[in-house]
Write a protein that holds these residues in place. Structure first.
Motif, PDB file in Angstrom:
ATOM      1  N   ASP A  56       0.832  -1.203   0.000  1.00 25.71           N
ATOM      2  CA  ASP A  56       0.000   0.000   0.000  1.00 25.71           C
ATOM      3  C   ASP A  56       0.868   1.255   0.000  1.00 25.71           C
ATOM      4  N   ARG A  57       0.454   2.246  -0.782  1.00 28.15           N
ATOM      5  CA  ARG A  57       1.108   3.568  -0.834  1.00 28.15           C
ATOM      6  C   ARG A  57       2.384   3.609  -1.667  1.00 28.15           C
ATOM      7  N   CYS A  58       2.735   2.508  -2.323  1.00 30.77           N
ATOM      8  CA  CYS A  58       3.999   2.523  -3.068  1.00 30.77           C
ATOM      9  C   CYS A  58       3.878   3.318  -4.362  1.00 30.77           C
ATOM     10  N   GLY A  59       2.656   3.652  -4.751  1.00 28.34           N
ATOM     11  CA  GLY A  59       2.485   4.491  -5.941  1.00 28.34           C
ATOM     12  C   GLY A  59       1.847   3.775  -7.128  1.00 28.34           C
ATOM     13  N   LYS A  60       1.214   2.638  -6.899  1.00 28.53           N
ATOM     14  CA  LYS A  60       0.616   1.878  -7.997  1.00 28.53           C
ATOM     15  C   LYS A  60      -0.444   2.675  -8.756  1.00 28.53           C
ATOM     16  N   THR A  61      -1.377   3.250  -8.010  1.00 29.39           N
ATOM     17  CA  THR A  61      -2.467   3.985  -8.661  1.00 29.39           C
ATOM     18  C   THR A  61      -1.915   5.122  -9.510  1.00 29.39           C
ATOM     19  N   THR A  62      -0.971   5.867  -8.925  1.00 35.69           N
ATOM     20  CA  THR A  62      -0.354   6.994  -9.627  1.00 35.69           C
ATOM     21  C   THR A  62       0.313   6.526 -10.913  1.00 35.69           C
ATOM     22  N   VAL A  95      10.256   7.561 -11.297  1.00 34.93           N
ATOM     23  CA  VAL A  95       9.687   6.212 -11.341  1.00 34.93           C
ATOM     24  C   VAL A  95       8.968   6.011 -12.678  1.00 34.93           C
ATOM     25  N   LYS A 107      11.853   7.026  -5.235  1.00 39.63           N
ATOM     26  CA  LYS A 107      12.232   8.150  -6.111  1.00 39.63           C
ATOM     27  C   LYS A 107      11.001   8.991  -6.439  1.00 39.63           C
ATOM     28  N   ILE A 144       7.925  10.812  -8.435  1.00 36.02           N
ATOM     29  CA  ILE A 144       6.902  10.238  -9.316  1.00 36.02           C
ATOM     30  C   ILE A 144       7.407  10.225 -10.759  1.00 36.02           C
ATOM     31  N   ALA A 153      10.732   2.631  -5.467  1.00 32.59           N
ATOM     32  CA  ALA A 153       9.547   3.490  -5.488  1.00 32.59           C
ATOM     33  C   ALA A 153       9.690   4.711  -4.593  1.00 32.59           C
TER      34      ALA A 153
HETATM   35  P1  ADP Z   1      -0.958   2.897  -4.072  1.00 35.42           P
HETATM   36  O1  ADP Z   1      -1.973   2.853  -5.192  1.00 35.42           O
HETATM   37  O2  ADP Z   1       0.186   1.975  -4.303  1.00 35.42           O
HETATM   38  O3  ADP Z   1      -1.556   2.719  -2.719  1.00 35.42           O
HETATM   39  P2  ADP Z   1      -0.821   5.762  -4.658  1.00 35.42           P
HETATM   40  O4  ADP Z   1      -0.461   5.930  -6.082  1.00 35.42           O
HETATM   41  O5  ADP Z   1      -2.253   5.933  -4.288  1.00 35.42           O
HETATM   42  O6  ADP Z   1      -0.283   4.352  -4.093  1.00 35.42           O
HETATM   43  O7  ADP Z   1       0.092   6.743  -3.817  1.00 35.42           O
HETATM   44  C1  ADP Z   1      -0.055   6.895  -2.396  1.00 35.42           C
HETATM   45  C2  ADP Z   1       0.250   8.349  -2.010  1.00 35.42           C
HETATM   46  O8  ADP Z   1       1.632   8.624  -2.222  1.00 35.42           O
HETATM   47  C3  ADP Z   1      -0.506   9.375  -2.840  1.00 35.42           C
HETATM   48  O9  ADP Z   1      -0.793  10.471  -2.012  1.00 35.42           O
HETATM   49  C4  ADP Z   1       0.475   9.754  -3.927  1.00 35.42           C
HETATM   50  O10 ADP Z   1       0.266  11.053  -4.418  1.00 35.42           O
HETATM   51  C5  ADP Z   1       1.792   9.649  -3.200  1.00 35.42           C
HETATM   52  N1  ADP Z   1       2.911   9.222  -4.079  1.00 35.42           N
HETATM   53  C6  ADP Z   1       2.847   8.354  -5.112  1.00 35.42           C
HETATM   54  N2  ADP Z   1       4.064   8.182  -5.670  1.00 35.42           N
HETATM   55  C7  ADP Z   1       4.931   8.945  -4.959  1.00 35.42           C
HETATM   56  C8  ADP Z   1       6.353   9.198  -5.051  1.00 35.42           C
HETATM   57  N3  ADP Z   1       7.123   8.607  -5.977  1.00 35.42           N
HETATM   58  N4  ADP Z   1       6.883  10.043  -4.162  1.00 35.42           N
HETATM   59  C9  ADP Z   1       6.123  10.642  -3.211  1.00 35.42           C
HETATM   60  N5  ADP Z   1       4.789  10.457  -3.078  1.00 35.42           N
HETATM   61  C10 ADP Z   1       4.187   9.620  -3.936  1.00 35.42           C
END
Ligand code: ADP
Ligand code: 2DT
Length: 234
Positions: free
Chosen positions: A18-24, A207, A202, A204, A200
C-alpha cells in the motif's frame, strides 16, 4: 496468431505494498501509451464493481474484530474476482490492447499468506501456505512482466497514515513485502514471469520514466517474439 490478425497486447502488472504508488503510476503509464495511440486498458484488483467485488469490499471495510469470514473463503473470493475478469482480459489482449494492471494474483497470495499471524480469531485451523494460496489462481492469464514498486515500510507510512481498511496495518504490510519477495524468487527459479524491481522512493517522474522503459521493452519483446499469453504459475 493467424496471418493478418493483430499482434496481441502486452499484459503489464504493477505490484507492491500500500502507498507505493501503484495507482499513480498505472494512470501515468496508461496516459503515456494512449498518447502514443496505443490501445491500452487499465485494470485493478480487487474489482469492487462486480457482485463478488462487492462482497470483498464489504469484507475489507468491516473491522477484523467482527470476524465471521473464513480466511480461505475470502481468499477464494479474491481469486474468483480475477477469474470472472479473465475472459475479458484475455480478449482485450487478443484484440491488441495493452493492459496495465494494479494488483493481481501476487497480491492475493502475499496478503492471505501473511495474515494468519495477525488474525488468530479465524475459525479454520492450519497454515495458509504459499502453495495453498497459489492454487486457485493457477491457469489465470499471466502477466508478461511484473513491475514491483519497492518501498520500505517507513517510507510508505510517510505518504499519509493508513485508512481504516482491514489490511492497512504496519505489521501485516511488512510481512506482505517479504511474501512478495518469495513469490519473485519462485518465478525466477522456475523461469516464469520476469520481475522488475523499481525503487519506489524516487520522485513520481523518475519512477514513471523507469516504468516507461520497462513497458516499452516488454511490448517490444511480446510483439516481436509473437509470444503467446502464458498461464499463471504454469
Ligand atoms: P498505491 O496505489 O500503491 O496505494 P498511490 O499511487 O495511491 O499508491 O500513492 C499513495 C500516495 O503517495 C498518494 O498520495 C500519492 O500522491 C503519493 N505518491 C505516489 N508516488 C509517490 C512518489 N514517488 N513520491 C512521493 N509520493 C508519492
Ligand atoms: P486496494 O487498496 O489496492 O484496492 O486493495 N488484496 C488484493 C488481497 O488481499 N487479495 C487480492 O487478491 C488482492 C488483489 C490488498 C485492497 C486490499 O486487498 C488486498 C489490499
Amino acid at each position: 496468431t493467424t496471418p493478418g490478425s493483430p499482434k496481441r497486447g502486452a499484459f503489464i502488472l504493477l505490484e507492491g505494498v500500500d502507498r507505493c504508488g501503484k495507482t499513480t503510476q498505472v494512470s501515468l503509464l496508461t496516459r503515456h501509451l494512449l498518447n502514443l495511440s496505443l490501445a491500452t486498458v487499465a485494470y485493478r484488483f480487487p474489482d469492487r464493481t462486480t457482485q463478488v467485488g462487492g462482497l470483498i469490499n464489504g469484507y475489507l471495510q468491516s473491522s477484523a474484530e467482527v470476524g465471521g469470514v473464513d480466511d480461505r473463503a475470502i481468499h477464494l473470493l479474491f481469486s474468483a474476482n480475477r477469474w470472472e475478469a479473465a475472459p475479458k482480459l484475455a480478449d482485450t489482449l487478443a484484440q491488441g490492447s495493452h493492459i496495465i494492471c494494479d494488483r493481481y494474483a501476487y497480491s492475493g497470495v502475499a496478503f492471505t499468506s501473511a495474515k494468519r499471524e495477525e488474525d488468530r480469531s479465524s475459525m479454520s485451523g492450519g497454515e495458509l501456505t504459499l502453495d495453498w494460496c497459489m492454487c486457485p489462481d493457477i491457469g489465470l492469464p499471466a502477466p508478461d512482466a511484473v513491475i514491483f514498486l519497492d518501498l520500505e515500510q517507513e517510507e510508505a507510512e510517510k505518504r499519509g497514515g493508513y485508512g481504516g481498511e482491514r489490511y492497512e496495518k504496519k505489521e501485516l504490510q511488512t510481512r506482505v513485502r517479504s511474501r512478495f519477495a518469495e513469490l519473485q524468487s519462485l518465478d525466477e527459479k522456475d523461469g516464469r514471469v520476469p520481475w522488475h524491481v523499481v525503487d519506489a522512493s524516487k520522485s513520481i517522474e523518475e519512477v514513471h520514466q523507469e516504468l516507461v522503459s520497462i513497458v516499452t521493452n516488454t511490448i517490444d519483446r511480446v510483439q516481436t517474439e509473437s509470444s503467446p499469453l502464458q498461464r499463471m504459475w504454469a
